[in-house]
Write an enzyme that holds these catalytic residues in place. Structure first.
Site, mmCIF file in Angstrom:
data_model
loop_
_atom_site.group_PDB
_atom_site.id
_atom_site.type_symbol
_atom_site.label_atom_id
_atom_site.label_comp_id
_atom_site.label_asym_id
_atom_site.label_seq_id
_atom_site.Cartn_x
_atom_site.Cartn_y
_atom_site.Cartn_z
ATOM 1 N N GLY A 1 5.035 9.369 -5.799
ATOM 2 C CA GLY A 1 3.571 8.736 -5.573
ATOM 3 C C GLY A 1 2.607 9.417 -6.535
ATOM 4 O O GLY A 1 1.335 9.641 -5.862
ATOM 5 N N VAL B 1 -7.683 3.157 -8.616
ATOM 6 C CA VAL B 1 -6.181 2.619 -8.888
ATOM 7 C C VAL B 1 -5.361 3.388 -7.867
ATOM 8 O O VAL B 1 -4.375 2.627 -7.239
ATOM 9 C CB VAL B 1 -6.080 2.891 -10.348
ATOM 10 N N TYR B 2 -5.223 4.518 -7.547
ATOM 11 C CA TYR B 2 -4.237 5.347 -6.789
ATOM 12 C C TYR B 2 -4.326 4.709 -5.433
ATOM 13 O O TYR B 2 -3.534 4.542 -4.886
ATOM 14 C CB TYR B 2 -4.691 6.774 -6.623
ATOM 15 N N GLY B 3 -5.613 4.504 -4.934
ATOM 16 C CA GLY B 3 -5.775 3.881 -3.693
ATOM 17 C C GLY B 3 -5.195 2.635 -3.439
ATOM 18 O O GLY B 3 -4.657 2.271 -2.537
ATOM 19 N N LYS C 1 -1.373 2.794 -3.193
ATOM 20 C CA LYS C 1 -1.153 3.102 -1.878
ATOM 21 C C LYS C 1 -1.213 2.300 -0.771
ATOM 22 O O LYS C 1 -0.654 2.251 0.265
ATOM 23 C CB LYS C 1 -1.521 4.686 -1.663
#
Length: 282
Positions: A120, A182-184, A187
């Site tokens: 991740g 983007v990461y949020g 996820k």
């Protein structure tokens, strides 16, 4: 007669009645289970999960694109717990390789009881500073890998009528995270995917759940904190944590181990926050 039919209609005859007379510690026994943990060759959560599952008796596939790291982690697991642990090289962001490594793992284990989608990583920078490569990598490592590996493992779990997939999400998927657009989003996708997939495959005997970690003090983060020039906004983050401290990977791995066991037999589609209690903002 009608009462008996109703009980069958609601699945009462399929409930695990045998657990009523067992200790919870007995329900946590994973002896005879075959587990696959992706991203377990590094120093963080994946390795901690491999240790926790092996400590409960599972045979563990330590999967990572860094084969040397995976082999080192597998050796650690074998030495510490006396359990079987096998390193497998894979690129979980590649459709064909995800299917190849899942098939190889199933052959080694004689069937996969548990898949933990742990990979991740992603860029944590202002969105305006991210180029296509950074964005593509974050989506691939933060979301696509989970989708690919889940799709691959279902080809092995559904014919058996049993199995469990546990997806590792992140607090950034549920709340405001500076430089984590983007990461949020990736996820958040994992959390939504977990809930919807659980609904699709639960009636086929496969459970799907998730765990959402907060800030874990693994080796990489220790280096960041030791760098006084870092721009990582730990003070802002710490103000939001109820317990006023970061976690170690083993604390999150404990939640994964619980979900993997029969003690969590009636949990489906949930993503458990293991973040010390983070106040949502935004």
């Amino acid at each position: 007669m009608a009462d008996v039919d109703v009980l069958k209609e609601v699945g009462f005859d399929r409930a695990p009645h045998g657990i009523a007379d067992l200790r919870v510690t007995e329900l946590m026994d994973l002896s005879g289970k075959g587990a696959v943990v992706t991203g377990a060759g590094g120093p963080g959560l994946g390795r901690a999960i491999a240790h926790r599952l092996a400590g409960l008796g599972a045979t563990v596939i330590v999967a990572d694109r860094n084969l040397e790291g995976a082999e080192a982690a597998a050796a650690e697991v074998r030495e510490k717990w006396g359990a079987e642990a096998v390193a497998v090289n894979c690129d979980v962001t590649d459709w064909d390789d995800a299917h190849r490594f899942i098939a190889e793992s199933a052959e080694i284990l004689g069937g996969i009881d548990l898949l933990v989608n742990n990979v991740g990583a992603g860029e944590m920078r202002p969105f305006i500073d991210q180029d296509r490569s950074a964005i593509d990598s974050t989506i691939a490592l933060g979301f696509i890998d989970t989708v690919y590996c889940s799709r691959a493992v279902l080809d092995h779990m559904i014919p058996r009528g049993s199995g469990h997939i546990i997806n590792i999400a992140a607090g950034a998927g549920r709340s405001l995270s500076p430089r984590g657009a983007v990461y949020g989003a990736a996820k958040a996708g994992v959390i939504h995917f977990t809930r919807n997939l659980a609904y699709e495959v639960g009636k086929l005997g496969v459970r799907v759940n998730g765990v959402s970690p907060g800030i874990m003090l693994h080796a990489g983060l220790r280096e960041v904190l030791a760098d006084n020039s870092t721009e990582w906004d730990y003070k802002w983050r710490m103000e939001r944590i109820d317990l006023d401290r970061v976690s170690i990977p083993e604390e999150v791995a404990n939640v994964v181990a619980f979900l993997a066991s029969d003690a969590a037999s009636y949990l489906s589609g949930v993503t458990i926050n293991a973040d010390g209690g983070v106040a949502a903002m935004g």
